[in-house]
Design an enzyme around this catalytic site. Structure first.
Site, PDB file in Angstrom:
ATOM      1  N   ARG A 176       0.846  -1.210   0.000  1.00 21.77           N
ATOM      2  CA  ARG A 176       0.000   0.000   0.000  1.00 21.77           C
ATOM      3  C   ARG A 176       0.878   1.256   0.000  1.00 21.77           C
ATOM      4  O   ARG A 176       0.558   2.251  -0.664  1.00 21.77           O
ATOM      5  CB  ARG A 176      -0.938  -0.008   1.205  1.00 21.77           C
ATOM      6  CG  ARG A 176      -1.935   1.154   1.142  1.00 21.77           C
ATOM      7  CD  ARG A 176      -2.995   1.058   2.208  1.00 21.77           C
ATOM      8  NE  ARG A 176      -2.426   1.089   3.545  1.00 21.77           N
ATOM      9  CZ  ARG A 176      -3.105   0.792   4.647  1.00 21.77           C
ATOM     10  NH1 ARG A 176      -4.369   0.439   4.572  1.00 21.77           N
ATOM     11  NH2 ARG A 176      -2.524   0.847   5.829  1.00 21.77           N
ATOM     12  N   ARG A 180      10.019  26.740   0.693  1.00 21.69           N
ATOM     13  CA  ARG A 180       8.580  26.565   0.492  1.00 21.69           C
ATOM     14  C   ARG A 180       8.145  26.975  -0.917  1.00 21.69           C
ATOM     15  O   ARG A 180       8.304  28.120  -1.325  1.00 21.69           O
ATOM     16  CB  ARG A 180       7.804  27.367   1.540  1.00 21.69           C
ATOM     17  CG  ARG A 180       6.304  27.108   1.486  1.00 21.69           C
ATOM     18  CD  ARG A 180       5.591  27.804   2.631  1.00 21.69           C
ATOM     19  NE  ARG A 180       4.164  27.507   2.615  1.00 21.69           N
ATOM     20  CZ  ARG A 180       3.254  28.169   1.886  1.00 21.69           C
ATOM     21  NH1 ARG A 180       3.631  29.186   1.121  1.00 21.69           N
ATOM     22  NH2 ARG A 180       1.993  27.821   1.916  1.00 21.69           N
ATOM     23  N   LYS A 239      -2.841   6.921   1.477  1.00 22.48           N
ATOM     24  CA  LYS A 239      -2.728   7.042   2.937  1.00 22.48           C
ATOM     25  C   LYS A 239      -1.900   8.278   3.282  1.00 22.48           C
ATOM     26  O   LYS A 239      -0.734   8.204   3.691  1.00 22.48           O
ATOM     27  CB  LYS A 239      -2.133   5.760   3.551  1.00 22.48           C
ATOM     28  CG  LYS A 239      -2.458   5.630   5.040  1.00 22.48           C
ATOM     29  CD  LYS A 239      -2.274   4.220   5.537  1.00 22.48           C
ATOM     30  CE  LYS A 239      -2.335   4.099   7.043  1.00 22.48           C
ATOM     31  NZ  LYS A 239      -3.595   4.516   7.663  1.00 22.48           N
ATOM     32  N   LEU A 290     -10.078   4.267   2.235  1.00 24.60           N
ATOM     33  CA  LEU A 290      -8.748   3.672   2.245  1.00 24.60           C
ATOM     34  C   LEU A 290      -8.898   2.150   2.165  1.00 24.60           C
ATOM     35  O   LEU A 290      -9.754   1.571   2.846  1.00 24.60           O
ATOM     36  CB  LEU A 290      -8.007   4.051   3.535  1.00 24.60           C
ATOM     37  CG  LEU A 290      -6.580   3.513   3.603  1.00 24.60           C
ATOM     38  CD1 LEU A 290      -5.662   4.339   2.694  1.00 24.60           C
ATOM     39  CD2 LEU A 290      -6.053   3.530   5.030  1.00 24.60           C
TER      40      LEU A 290
END
Ligand code: PDD
Length: 280
Positions: A52, A100, A147, A203
């Site tokens: 996963r 950033r 996830k 999920l």
């Protein structure tokens, strides 16, 4: 408690572990994670978690921080160094450290951190009594199959459930239950398990996957379809599944007692066969 944790190649005491304030996990939640259970000092179903993870990373075009074998070895080393008998290993990969900017920075290396958490998984007292859940709107993004560490919606949903004296929030979208804030959701009617099919809206739980296999082996029927809260209130049994709860009976949903307020036979059997395998 002072644990040994893992940060980008080093095993260090938890109070010495440091990550950059420029880590994209910190600035953008630009990362993914896995939670693998540990029973009797051994990882449960780690291959499923690695598979996963691979999928989550590919969907986000993020590089593996190390090889699969290395990742498993790191998990085992954390178990050993912390003398972990039962609990979980949490690990997360982020895109890395850079000034950033929203688009992907070039030539950065993924960050990898991991730590253990002691938990009572097998002898969890909640499994004997069952838990309460309440429904809450599903306000998450539409890539719940990844996830992602971007968990503010589940945090708010779980807190709302706790405020109402429940252990989990079942999220509802377009009138149907999607899943729990940190677990998959199931009801049982006439000895058949009903749970939502996999899609971008939930999920794909590793515990769910193991349960599907075990249910097949034990001739328990599973129907993959959507269900409403009203259908759940009238179910014979209900339960949730996750790496940290395994199979957890639910005895109340939004104040409606399920199965007379006691864990039912199907969920008790499923928990038993799941634990048997996890402890083997
Ligand atoms: N959560 N659905 C959601 C939204 C989850 O966060 C989880 C797991 C699951 C169950 O997946 P698995 O069986 O692989 O644990 C389903 C983990 C335990 C967590 O965030 O702590």
């Amino acid at each position: 408690m002072s644990r040994i944790v893992y940060v980008n190649g080093a095993y260090v005491p938890e109070n010495e572990a440091k990550v950059s304030i420029f880590d994209r996990g910190f600035l953008f939640a630009d990362g993914v994670y896995e939670v693998t259970p540990v029973v009797n000092g051994k990882l449960v179903d780690h291959d499923a978690h690695n598979e996963r993870l691979d999928r989550s990373l590919r969907e986000l075009k993020m590089a593996w921080p190390c090889g699969v074998a290395e990742l498993t070895a790191m998990h085992k080393e954390l178990i050993k160094r912390n003398n972990l008998h039962e609990g979980i290993i949490y690990m997360q990969v982020t895109r890395g450290v850079a000034d950033r900017m929203f688009n992907f920075p070039k030539d950065i290396t993924s960050s990898l951190i991991a730590f253990p958490q002691v938990m009572k998984l097998v002898d969890n007292p909640n499994a004997r009594t069952g838990v309460k859940v309440v429904t809450t709107p599903d306000i998450r993004w539409l890539r719940r199959d990844i996830k992602s560490i971007m968990l503010l919606a589940p945090v708010l949903g779980k807190e709302e459930a706790y405020q109402q004296g429940a252990a989990e929030g079942w999220m509802v979208e377009d009138g149907f239950v999607t899943e729990g804030t940190s677990s998959n959701a199931y009801i049982v009617k006439d000895n058949t398990i009903i749970t939502r099919p996999l899609s971008n809206r939930i999920l794909a739980g590793c515990t769910r996957r193991a349960l599907f296999r075990l249910a097949k082996e034990h001739h328990v029927k599973i129907e993959e379809r959507l269900f409403t809260p009203a259908e759940a209130y009238a179910a014979d049994e209900a339960f949730l599944s996750s790496a940290s709860q395994f199979v957890m009976p639910i005895v109340e949903i939004d104040g409606h007692r399920i199965g007379g307020g006691q864990p039912g036979p199907v969920v008790r059997k499923l928990r038993e066969i799941f634990l048997e395998e996890a402890q083997a």
